[in-house]
Design an enzyme around this catalytic site. Structure first.
Site, PDB file in Angstrom:
ATOM      1  N   GLU A 109       8.633   4.568   5.152  1.00 44.59           N
ATOM      2  CA  GLU A 109       8.933   6.581   5.570  1.00 44.59           C
ATOM      3  C   GLU A 109       7.826   6.898   6.610  1.00 44.59           C
ATOM      4  O   GLU A 109       7.218   7.445   5.984  1.00 44.59           O
ATOM      5  CB  GLU A 109       8.212   6.981   3.461  1.00 44.59           C
ATOM      6  CG  GLU A 109       8.868   6.973   2.702  1.00 44.59           C
ATOM      7  CD  GLU A 109       9.064   5.536   1.717  1.00 44.59           C
ATOM      8  OE1 GLU A 109       7.991   5.194   2.118  1.00 44.59           O
ATOM      9  OE2 GLU A 109      10.017   5.128   1.517  1.00 44.59           O
ATOM     10  N   GLU A 167      10.926   1.104   7.917  1.00 42.62           N
ATOM     11  CA  GLU A 167      12.263   1.812   7.400  1.00 42.62           C
ATOM     12  C   GLU A 167      12.425   2.566   7.607  1.00 42.62           C
ATOM     13  O   GLU A 167      13.536   2.839   8.757  1.00 42.62           O
ATOM     14  CB  GLU A 167      11.592   2.019   6.139  1.00 42.62           C
ATOM     15  CG  GLU A 167      12.923   2.166   4.642  1.00 42.62           C
ATOM     16  CD  GLU A 167      12.654   2.721   3.414  1.00 42.62           C
ATOM     17  OE1 GLU A 167      13.491   2.118   2.343  1.00 42.62           O
ATOM     18  OE2 GLU A 167      11.551   3.739   3.620  1.00 42.62           O
ATOM     19  N   HIS A 225       0.875  -1.128   0.104  1.00 44.99           N
ATOM     20  CA  HIS A 225      -0.312  -0.445  -0.167  1.00 44.99           C
ATOM     21  C   HIS A 225       0.970   1.578   0.246  1.00 44.99           C
ATOM     22  O   HIS A 225       1.708   0.953   1.158  1.00 44.99           O
ATOM     23  CB  HIS A 225      -0.584   0.242   0.791  1.00 44.99           C
ATOM     24  CG  HIS A 225      -1.636  -0.616   1.388  1.00 44.99           C
ATOM     25  ND1 HIS A 225      -2.736  -1.386   2.556  1.00 44.99           N
ATOM     26  CD2 HIS A 225      -2.312  -1.972   0.108  1.00 44.99           C
ATOM     27  CE1 HIS A 225      -3.387  -2.255   1.992  1.00 44.99           C
ATOM     28  NE2 HIS A 225      -3.605  -2.113   0.598  1.00 44.99           N
ATOM     29  N   GLU A 236      17.762  -0.185  -1.383  1.00 35.22           N
ATOM     30  CA  GLU A 236      17.412   0.544  -1.901  1.00 35.22           C
ATOM     31  C   GLU A 236      18.476   1.839  -2.938  1.00 35.22           C
ATOM     32  O   GLU A 236      17.945   1.906  -3.694  1.00 35.22           O
ATOM     33  CB  GLU A 236      15.840   0.750  -2.284  1.00 35.22           C
ATOM     34  CG  GLU A 236      15.292   2.698  -1.227  1.00 35.22           C
ATOM     35  CD  GLU A 236      14.057   2.477  -0.783  1.00 35.22           C
ATOM     36  OE1 GLU A 236      13.369   0.833  -0.222  1.00 35.22           O
ATOM     37  OE2 GLU A 236      13.400   3.435  -0.965  1.00 35.22           O
TER      38      GLU A 236
END
Ligand code: NOJ
Ligand code: CA
Length: 726
Positions: free
Chosen positions: A484, A502, A414, A508
């Site tokens: 985030e 995270e 999501h 990444e």
């Protein structure tokens, strides 16, 4: 009369206290004292093994349009207590956690202009201090708005600090290591334009802040149990080396809206003369409330693969069509022309399910499965995703059936794109949709500027949102991984379905930006991970991204020069050194198939532990960690270094006495180097016992991973006893 005046003058000139109260940690190493100044200002100080850690520092809260809760106090009541108990986390680094502290709860009262009271509760552990402000229900303090926190941490010197800038929107910076007085918007911070949404604040740093003093103390400042309150950053007064709590504001500049009875989060100061003790601290968890989830059988530490890295390296896309400027309501998704690179399609998902089933992974994450990605980023747009409509090429029902037949769980994604009002409206439908289709884990994301517009990722409104998601997913028996979000503060004790976050710069960044330097992963456990597990997504084997140039003819952004800034062996070590009950094998299946022997470690490594021992550690330099798999006589060791090569020393004293073990050692080849030769690894099998001290060479930017299992008769015949190499 004269006498009284003299005493009073003396008190004034000394800035002296009217009252002082002391507290000692259970082991006697910490000494804490609280006092009230002449003006009734609460103050505290802290020392460790007779060395000062926090000099006289102020406490209190400034209230908007009401009398301050930072001065004018007298002491009404002193309550002391102690606790020594143990508890077992649902999952974790150790099986049992000891919660042992001495507590001091001080009721402070103001008599004018109005009668009001506040409690400051201090808990002194053997590895540090936690304290918080409590506001009992009372006639003259009901609803109030926090304007600022006065809380100070006065440092004893210009300590070395491992910091990222204060920023109410992101934690995705690389770390800078400077003294406190030099902590500023350095070149590194200023050039961090690969971070989607960032607003670095001059002269302030994010917590957890890790410091090292000239006299050898490791000091970590953070917070615990961040609930209904904004996150704290630390403003640095470079003159007197005092750090002050600074709170994320809301859209109109207020900090927190509170109603009595209520309290703030805990402020935490963890201290030791050994860096390893900081990593072993359980104080932040101990300051959080026990699990609110009674039946936790459905919560499972998870190792997963996913349709993910292929988009980050640019060989696939999240979006289905190359159209832009689409809206959720007016688009007929079936009529769009597919771009031919959409990764989250049924066939590709089945390929990942097969790979997961074959290699023993619990789950498969799929990103880009739902409509809206054509127009998802950078518009500050409210209705981006509905979280229930798949793209035409993603067959939800068929994949439910297929995954179940292979005993693999699908993990839903999501991405809110920061539009949280939209997500709030659709959350229930989204979670129902998940359950109907066999998903019991979700990865959320908050890339972009927040809606409600003007709110920050770290403000009270958003803090309440993340916690609401944790609670609601728990009601639906859904496990949660938030990207985030605000940085964690140990709330995974209270919501053990919240496996990871995270909230830092993950692997990444190495796929599409200048990435993170080799020291990055030696700092994360001392900073961000102090608050809770990180979904870092380790395990990248194809280190240099220009490998993909030929594979992405449609993607005009060149990955040339981008690379993971570690060796391949170090990527293996991260499964042990970066603790998380949620670990991804992040690389592409085809890359694992190129290196099946190294992949064995990722298949083998546990994600839940009975015991953890930090064998050696220094922030910014190296970490060597050993962990025992939950319920098994199997140990795993990870050792990592920064850009300097070194020898990791691993005394295996934790092994069962008298038992021989087969050690499989995955390490850097002698000529390996994170930049010049990152994929050169070697694997060796040896027989070891609790008396063995493994000494393993780590390349610059390198690492090593070891698995230890009781040796079979076969192993003993086949492999030699370990000998230190010259
Ligand atoms: C950022 C997240 O950290 C990453 O994992 C995800 O793939 C992208 N956002 C897209 O949602
Ligand atoms: Ca991110």
């Amino acid at each position: 009369m004269k006498k009284i005046i003299v005493v009073l003058l003396l008190l004034l000139t000394l800035g002296a206290q009217l009252f002082a109260q002391e507290l000692t940690s259970p082991d006697g190493n910490f000494k804490f004292s609280f006092s009230l100044t002449q003006a009734g200002e609460p103050m505290y100080q802290l020392s460790y093994k007779s060395k000062p850690v926090i000099k006289q520092s102020r406490l209190g809260i400034e209230v908007k349009d009401q009398q301050s809760l930072a001065s004018g106090f007298t002491l009404e009541k002193i309550e002391t207590s102690r606790k020594d108990e143990t508890w077992d986390p649902v999952w974790g680094e150790v099986k049992t956690i000891r919660n042992n502290y001495n507590e001091l709860a001080l009721t402070l009262t103001q008599s004018s202009p109005k009668q009001r009271s506040m409690i400051i509760r201090f808990r002194l552990f053997n590895d540090g201090l936690g304290f918080r402000y409590e506001f009992p229900r009372q006639p003259n303090l009901e609803h109030f708005v926090v304007k600022d926190e006065v809380t100070q941490f006065a440092m004893t010197g210009d300590h070395k600090a491992f910091w990222i800038p204060g920023d109410f929107d992101t934690n995705e910076y690389t770390y800078s290591t400077t003294t406190l007085t030099k902590a500023d918007k350095s070149a590194r911070v200023g050039s961090a334009d690969e971070i989607a949404t960032r607003n670095p604040i001059n002269g302030a740093v994010q917590t957890p802040l890790m410091m090292k003093s000239a006299d050898g103390l490791y000091i970590n400042i953070h917070e615990a149990a961040l609930v209904n309150y904004p996150a704290m950053i630390l403003s640095i007064n470079k003159g007197n080396l005092t750090l002050t709590s600074t709170l994320a504001p809301d859209a109109v500049g207020n900090k927190a809206y509170l109603q009595t009875p209520s309290h703030t989060p805990w402020r935490t100061i963890i201290v030791s003369d050994k860096a390893a003790d900081i990593l072993a601290s359980k104080t932040i968890l101990n300051l959080n409330e026990p699990s609110v989830i009674k039946d936790t059988d459905w919560i499972k530490p998870t190792k997963y693969v996913g349709i993910w890295w292929e988009m980050h390296v640019g060989v696939g896309t999240w979006y289905y069509a190359d159209d832009v400027n689409l809206t959720l309501d007016n688009t007929d998704w079936k009529s769009l022309k597919p771009n031919g690179r959409h990764s989250a399609n049924t066939t590709n998902t089945k390929r990942y399910i097969d790979f997961a089933a074959k290699n023993g992974f619990d789950g498969v994450l799929i990103e880009g499965w739902n409509v809206g990605w054509e127009d998802w980023f950078g518009q500050w747009k409210e209705n981006v995703f509905d979280f229930t409509t798949p793209y035409p090429d993603f067959d939800v029902k068929e994949l439910h059936r297929y995954a179940a037949s292979k005993n693999v769980k699908l993990i839903m994604h999501h991405e809110t794109s920061g539009s949280v009002t939209n997500y709030e409206r659709r959350m229930d439908d989204a979670y129902k949709f998940m359950k109907e289709n066999g998903y019991d884990a979700v990865k959320t994301g908050y890339v972009g500027k927040i809606i409600p517009r003007g709110e920050w990722h770290d403000g009270q409104w958003m803090v309440n949102h993340y916690n609401r998601v944790a609670k609601k997913t728990a009601e639906y028996k859904i496990m949660l991984d938030a990207h985030e979000p605000v940085r964690p503060t140990g709330l995974h004790r209270t919501y053990p379905n919240w496996l990871a976050c995270e909230a830092a710069r993950g692997n990444e960044f190495n796929a599409w930006s200048i990435g993170s330097p080799p020291e990055h992963e030696t700092i994360l456990p001392f900073t961000r991970i102090m608050g809770g597990p990180m979904d870092y997504t380790p395990g990248i084997f194809q280190i240099k991204m220009d490998y993909y140039v030929a594979k992405r003819p449609f993607n005009n952004q060149s990955p040339n020069g981008f690379a993971i800034h570690t060796t391949l062996a170090k990527q293996l070590a991260l499964y042990v050194t970066l603790y998380s009950p949620l670990q991804m094998a992040a690389d592409l299946p085809e890359n694992y198939e190129r290196f099946p022997d190294a992949f064995e470690f990722i298949k083998d490594v546990a994600v839940d532990w009975d015991d953890t021992q930090i064998l050696e550690a220094e922030p910014g330099d190296f970490i060597t960690t050993a962990r025992k798999a939950k319920g098994k006589e199997a140990w795993f060791i990870g050792a990592i270094t920064d850009e300097q090569k070194r020898t990791a020393n691993m005394p295996l004293t934790f092994l069962k006495p008298g038992q021989k073990y087969l050690a499989t050692i995955y390490s850097d080849k002698p000529d390996a180097d994170w930049d010049k030769n990152p994929m050169a690894y070697q694997i060796e099998n040896v027989i070891v016992t609790g008396k063995t001290i493994l000494a393993i060479n780590l390349a610059p930017g390198g690492g090593a991973a070891v698995s230890l299992k009781p040796a079979t008769t076969e192993d003993l015949k086949k492999w030699k006893a370990y000998k230190v190499k010259k």
